[in-house]
Design a protein around this motif. Sequence first.
Motif, PDB file in Angstrom:
ATOM      1  N   GLU A 168      52.329  60.807 -28.351  1.00  0.00           N
ATOM      2  CA  GLU A 168      52.748  61.390 -29.623  1.00  0.00           C
ATOM      3  C   GLU A 168      53.396  62.758 -29.472  1.00  0.00           C
ATOM      4  O   GLU A 168      54.250  63.124 -30.279  1.00  0.00           O
ATOM      5  CB  GLU A 168      51.522  61.558 -30.541  1.00  0.00           C
ATOM      6  CG  GLU A 168      50.745  60.298 -30.770  1.00  0.00           C
ATOM      7  CD  GLU A 168      51.162  59.625 -32.064  1.00  0.00           C
ATOM      8  OE1 GLU A 168      51.666  60.322 -32.951  1.00  0.00           O
ATOM      9  OE2 GLU A 168      50.997  58.409 -32.167  1.00  0.00           O
ATOM     10  N   VAL A 169      52.950  63.534 -28.492  1.00  0.00           N
ATOM     11  CA  VAL A 169      53.471  64.897 -28.379  1.00  0.00           C
ATOM     12  C   VAL A 169      53.946  65.139 -26.949  1.00  0.00           C
ATOM     13  O   VAL A 169      53.439  64.531 -26.007  1.00  0.00           O
ATOM     14  CB  VAL A 169      52.405  65.956 -28.757  1.00  0.00           C
ATOM     15  CG1 VAL A 169      51.997  65.807 -30.198  1.00  0.00           C
ATOM     16  CG2 VAL A 169      51.211  65.865 -27.850  1.00  0.00           C
ATOM     17  N   PRO A 170      54.908  66.032 -26.781  1.00  0.00           N
ATOM     18  CA  PRO A 170      55.388  66.338 -25.428  1.00  0.00           C
ATOM     19  C   PRO A 170      54.390  67.226 -24.691  1.00  0.00           C
ATOM     20  O   PRO A 170      53.532  67.859 -25.295  1.00  0.00           O
ATOM     21  CB  PRO A 170      56.704  67.079 -25.683  1.00  0.00           C
ATOM     22  CG  PRO A 170      56.567  67.650 -27.050  1.00  0.00           C
ATOM     23  CD  PRO A 170      55.676  66.726 -27.823  1.00  0.00           C
ATOM     24  N   LYS A 171      54.546  67.277 -23.379  1.00  0.00           N
ATOM     25  CA  LYS A 171      53.624  68.076 -22.567  1.00  0.00           C
ATOM     26  C   LYS A 171      53.893  69.556 -22.794  1.00  0.00           C
ATOM     27  O   LYS A 171      55.022  70.013 -22.649  1.00  0.00           O
ATOM     28  CB  LYS A 171      53.833  67.709 -21.095  1.00  0.00           C
ATOM     29  CG  LYS A 171      53.121  68.619 -20.115  1.00  0.00           C
ATOM     30  CD  LYS A 171      53.247  68.079 -18.709  1.00  0.00           C
ATOM     31  CE  LYS A 171      52.745  69.128 -17.729  1.00  0.00           C
ATOM     32  NZ  LYS A 171      52.694  68.620 -16.364  1.00  0.00           N
ATOM     33  N   PRO A 172      52.857  70.311 -23.164  1.00  0.00           N
ATOM     34  CA  PRO A 172      53.069  71.743 -23.373  1.00  0.00           C
ATOM     35  C   PRO A 172      53.115  72.478 -22.042  1.00  0.00           C
ATOM     36  O   PRO A 172      52.290  72.242 -21.164  1.00  0.00           O
ATOM     37  CB  PRO A 172      51.835  72.164 -24.184  1.00  0.00           C
ATOM     38  CG  PRO A 172      50.804  71.151 -23.872  1.00  0.00           C
ATOM     39  CD  PRO A 172      51.475  69.895 -23.452  1.00  0.00           C
ATOM     40  N   THR A 173      54.097  73.342 -21.868  1.00  0.00           N
ATOM     41  CA  THR A 173      54.186  74.088 -20.614  1.00  0.00           C
ATOM     42  C   THR A 173      53.780  75.531 -20.788  1.00  0.00           C
ATOM     43  O   THR A 173      53.641  76.262 -19.829  1.00  0.00           O
ATOM     44  CB  THR A 173      55.619  74.047 -20.064  1.00  0.00           C
ATOM     45  OG1 THR A 173      56.497  74.487 -21.100  1.00  0.00           O
ATOM     46  CG2 THR A 173      55.979  72.644 -19.627  1.00  0.00           C
ATOM     47  N   SER A 174      53.634  75.966 -22.015  1.00  0.00           N
ATOM     48  CA  SER A 174      53.163  77.327 -22.248  1.00  0.00           C
ATOM     49  C   SER A 174      52.506  77.355 -23.613  1.00  0.00           C
ATOM     50  O   SER A 174      52.661  76.430 -24.409  1.00  0.00           O
ATOM     51  CB  SER A 174      54.322  78.320 -22.212  1.00  0.00           C
ATOM     52  OG  SER A 174      55.047  78.218 -23.420  1.00  0.00           O
ATOM     53  N   LEU A 175      51.780  78.405 -23.892  1.00  0.00           N
ATOM     54  CA  LEU A 175      51.109  78.504 -25.188  1.00  0.00           C
ATOM     55  C   LEU A 175      52.116  78.551 -26.332  1.00  0.00           C
ATOM     56  O   LEU A 175      51.864  78.051 -27.420  1.00  0.00           O
ATOM     57  CB  LEU A 175      50.223  79.750 -25.233  1.00  0.00           C
ATOM     58  CG  LEU A 175      48.876  79.633 -24.543  1.00  0.00           C
ATOM     59  CD1 LEU A 175      48.014  80.833 -24.886  1.00  0.00           C
ATOM     60  CD2 LEU A 175      48.156  78.357 -24.931  1.00  0.00           C
ATOM     61  N   VAL A 270      46.196  65.498 -19.096  1.00  0.00           N
ATOM     62  CA  VAL A 270      45.609  66.833 -19.005  1.00  0.00           C
ATOM     63  C   VAL A 270      46.540  67.744 -18.229  1.00  0.00           C
ATOM     64  O   VAL A 270      47.126  67.333 -17.236  1.00  0.00           O
ATOM     65  CB  VAL A 270      44.245  66.777 -18.278  1.00  0.00           C
ATOM     66  CG1 VAL A 270      43.588  68.138 -18.294  1.00  0.00           C
ATOM     67  CG2 VAL A 270      43.354  65.745 -18.921  1.00  0.00           C
ATOM     68  N   THR A 271      46.667  68.964 -18.705  1.00  0.00           N
ATOM     69  CA  THR A 271      47.489  69.915 -17.974  1.00  0.00           C
ATOM     70  C   THR A 271      46.826  71.281 -18.000  1.00  0.00           C
ATOM     71  O   THR A 271      46.150  71.639 -18.966  1.00  0.00           O
ATOM     72  CB  THR A 271      48.899  69.998 -18.586  1.00  0.00           C
ATOM     73  OG1 THR A 271      49.627  70.994 -17.877  1.00  0.00           O
ATOM     74  CG2 THR A 271      48.848  70.399 -20.041  1.00  0.00           C
ATOM     75  N   THR A 272      47.013  72.022 -16.899  1.00  0.00           N
ATOM     76  CA  THR A 272      46.546  73.416 -16.870  1.00  0.00           C
ATOM     77  C   THR A 272      47.773  74.301 -16.876  1.00  0.00           C
ATOM     78  O   THR A 272      48.715  74.069 -16.126  1.00  0.00           O
ATOM     79  CB  THR A 272      45.728  73.670 -15.591  1.00  0.00           C
ATOM     80  OG1 THR A 272      44.835  72.592 -15.400  1.00  0.00           O
ATOM     81  CG2 THR A 272      44.931  74.951 -15.709  1.00  0.00           C
ATOM     82  N   LEU A 273      47.762  75.307 -17.738  1.00  0.00           N
ATOM     83  CA  LEU A 273      48.935  76.152 -17.852  1.00  0.00           C
ATOM     84  C   LEU A 273      49.097  77.008 -16.601  1.00  0.00           C
ATOM     85  O   LEU A 273      48.112  77.457 -16.020  1.00  0.00           O
ATOM     86  CB  LEU A 273      48.811  77.058 -19.078  1.00  0.00           C
ATOM     87  CG  LEU A 273      48.764  76.344 -20.415  1.00  0.00           C
ATOM     88  CD1 LEU A 273      48.562  77.347 -21.529  1.00  0.00           C
ATOM     89  CD2 LEU A 273      50.049  75.556 -20.636  1.00  0.00           C
ATOM     90  N   PRO A 274      50.320  77.243 -16.195  1.00  0.00           N
ATOM     91  CA  PRO A 274      50.541  78.145 -15.055  1.00  0.00           C
ATOM     92  C   PRO A 274      50.173  79.570 -15.447  1.00  0.00           C
ATOM     93  O   PRO A 274      50.156  79.922 -16.617  1.00  0.00           O
ATOM     94  CB  PRO A 274      52.051  78.022 -14.787  1.00  0.00           C
ATOM     95  CG  PRO A 274      52.625  77.552 -16.080  1.00  0.00           C
ATOM     96  CD  PRO A 274      51.563  76.732 -16.763  1.00  0.00           C
ATOM     97  N   GLY A 275      49.872  80.359 -14.420  1.00  0.00           N
ATOM     98  CA  GLY A 275      49.506  81.748 -14.693  1.00  0.00           C
ATOM     99  C   GLY A 275      47.999  81.911 -14.626  1.00  0.00           C
ATOM    100  O   GLY A 275      47.343  81.342 -13.765  1.00  0.00           O
ATOM    101  N   ALA A 276      47.463  82.676 -15.537  1.00  0.00           N
ATOM    102  CA  ALA A 276      46.019  82.967 -15.508  1.00  0.00           C
ATOM    103  C   ALA A 276      45.227  81.717 -15.856  1.00  0.00           C
ATOM    104  O   ALA A 276      45.553  81.000 -16.782  1.00  0.00           O
ATOM    105  CB  ALA A 276      45.701  84.090 -16.492  1.00  0.00           C
TER     106      ALA A 276
END
Lengths: 370, 276, 313
Positions: A168-175, A270-276
């Motif tokens: 339903e939704v695209p993969k989020p790459t950032s907040l 499941v995805t973990t955002l890059p960065g912190a």
Amino acid sequence: MITKRALVGVAAAAALAVGLSACAAPDAPASDVDAATATSAEDFGGLDALIAAAEAEGELNVIALPDNWANYGEIKALFEETYDIVINDADPDISSAEEIAAADNLRGQDTAPDVFDLGTAVTLDSLDYFAPYQVANWDEIPEANKEATGLWVNDYTGSMSIGYNSNEVPKPTSLDDLLGDDYRGAVALNGDPTQAGAAFAAVGLATVQNGGTLDDFQPGVDYFQKLNDAGNFIPVNATPATIASGETKVVFDWSYNNLAAAATVDGWEVTTLPGAVYTSFYNQAINKDAPNPAAARLWMEFLYSPAAQNLFIVGGAYPVTIQALQDAGTVDQDALDTLGALEGDLVTPTSDQAEAAAALLAAKWAAAIS
Amino acid sequence: MSRASKLAGPVRLGLAPSRVTRWIILGVVAVVFAVPLLSLLEFSLRDGFTGSYTLSHWTGLFDPENARPYRQLFQAIGNSFVLAAVTVGIVLVLLLPTMLLVHMSFPKLRRVLEFICIIPITVPAIVLVVGLAPVYSVVVKIFGSGTWTLALAYGILVLPYAYRAIQSNLDGVPVVTLSEAARSLGAGWPTVVWRVLLPNLRRGVLAAAFITVAVVLGEFTLASLLNRRNLQTAILQISSSDPWISAILALIALAFAFVLLLIIGRLGAVGNRNQS
Amino acid sequence: MTVADTAALVADAAGDTPRRHPVAEPSPRRRRGGLAKYFGLTPFALYVLLFLAIPTVLAVSTGFFTEDGAFTFDNILGIFEPTVLATFGSSFWVSAVTAVIGAVVGALVCYAMLGTKSSGALRTIVDSATSVLAQFGGIMLAFAFIAAIGSQGLITTWLADNAGVDIYENGVWLYQVPGLLPVYVYFQVPLMIITFLPALEGLKSQWAEANATLGGTRWTYWTRIAGPVLAPSFIGSLLLLFANAFSSYATAAALISQGSQIVPLQIRSALISETVLGRENMAGALALGMIVVMVVVMWGYSVLAARTSRWQR
């Protein structure tokens, strides 16, 4: 493994010696060992004696261990298979604070919990409830992850991740992606940050991803306010059921929870955002007034053995002895490859930071998302 | 007398609604109340996100992989039965005679009894358990920690519902008159209660028993917070890993309670016909 | 007993006239057994003392102590904070609205059940269904409603696709206080039916016949005979519904996860919070507040009931 085998060998020899010398003692189990004050397997006379004492008790009362949380289902099943002990599973859905309340309410009854799995804040607040115990491979646990006498020990951690319905939704790459139109009415948390550790961690993640530090969670609160104003935030509790029904299309939760959902529901990714990357360990502790003290201590030994620690990896969590496992080559490499290494800029709040953040949330959260 | 003419009298008098009115009201309410249950059913048949339907979640109930928690489920069902029976016993043996006594001999205490019987519903179980825990630590020492001791707390939980059900009936029955008449004809008190009063209170008592059984079968909070195993806690255990199973088990538990009450109701109805 | 009384008793036994049920002083004959009657009350009194009075007092008294055990009024004063008072207001509003709706719809269904055989199949089915649904609550009920009218729910999508109606145009209200209304009504209506139906069975057909004989219409029957007779039971059931909604915790907790807009949710945040610790005793103070509200409502009810029960004499 060699270390452990040697240890077990020494313990067995010691047990034999003690057993021979205690031949004249009555048959009743744990008659010469007060399981409730034992602080290590040696106090029992070795691991086998501990196992015997635990099996004599026959039962273990655990609390707040859902089957799909960090693969506890398989861990409990393996424990029951390995030893002749029945696990009485109570209250899978309650919070850490309620675990301590249950220990209070049931003190002296044989349905009281034997062991706890708690969040950090509650652990540090409840030291009076715990009995110190050091597992056989105590030295494999880093210093920072345990209390000196063994009152509590970190067991596993995950990273704060974003699960999403890939249909339903695209993969989020950032907040900032989540503030867009694609995510209208889609984003949910696992609980309320003023009450639940997972939601608290989500606000912490938002804080560090937005350039803030864990000293002040205000950036995180501001982010969720923006999310709410955009109409993308829904105040429902994200559960496996709401994920499966499609109600919550994007969920902030611990990686192991989101991965468990992905294993259950086709299309959940499941995805973990890059960065912190925000992490936080949970803690194991033994109830000082445990009705089954030997079984409780055997559970600790089992949980920190490679078999159980690898099962945590299968469940998507990073066990506390992961470095030792990798060094000794006993880690379940396939599972670790599937999970991926815990990399990035890892942050964990100190207890002072957590307390300050809790106070801030108590004051500001309700207004921010109303 | 035909069915139609049997009803004509009461309908004309305003005592009963016409058949059309009755079925419209019941039909609309039934449909509205079925919607959430049908939504649960539809969800349990869904095949994840694909948009198609499957029976695999239902057949998965019999999958031996899930056998570990099922061991607890059967024990828990047995516990729930025992709890229901004991709680109904408490209502019939403690509450009902007290209500009769108050109604006949202590009319001034009626408000007090009413207040007592509504307090349990005003304190949420999650708070009540804080106070119940010390009491139960004593109870456990005397009676052991078998699950049936939970029925003592359940008896308090059902007080509001059982009281209201019996009182609604009691208000319409001239208890004092009947008992005076029976006594003046030479009946002793046991006969008065058993053969004169109770048959007139059958509807209220049966309603109280029904709601008691339903409360006990549906009760979760107290059992969970006192770490006892009953039907609802066992369902939660099983469903902690699979969302579809929880929907399925909830529906099954509802159907199970419904059928159980139907059976009890038909048995009670048969008894009623034999009496009159 | 006087001759007049006996005559009246005989007349009543025949069911001719609606008369009061004697609630007068106990006659001398009854007073002789008075002491024994008091003993009859003791089992129940003991049971209530052990399992209701003591736990309630213990639970509520935690509100008077701090975490460390020192006596304090801080928790009680905490109730008078504007936010907490607002939650009492919300709780009151939700409970009152759902009680009234539940009572009216339930009474309508009870009316529809009039005239059916009390041992018939329809009656048994309705009895069983209402008993089961009255206790269907908590997480599963909340999820059933999410599945039905959530933002991706069955009804929502059907309405959006077929009727072009978006019920969530102004935000998803299901997860806020208004969303509690349909969910609460779902278990209020069955509860009303259970507790009120026995009262409707007490309506004697002779009253309706007498009304017709004296030239009354159905309207006069309901407003001047049946209505006043049923009023005490109706209001009593209404009160029960109010109390039921007021303290309902599990359903609200499952539906509203952010914030604590009603009192049981305030209790939740005090008792189960993992991040804001040390407020458990607040729950006792809040429970005390809830009991006080119920006492006030009960007092109002008893005044009302005393007036309406005049019609029963």
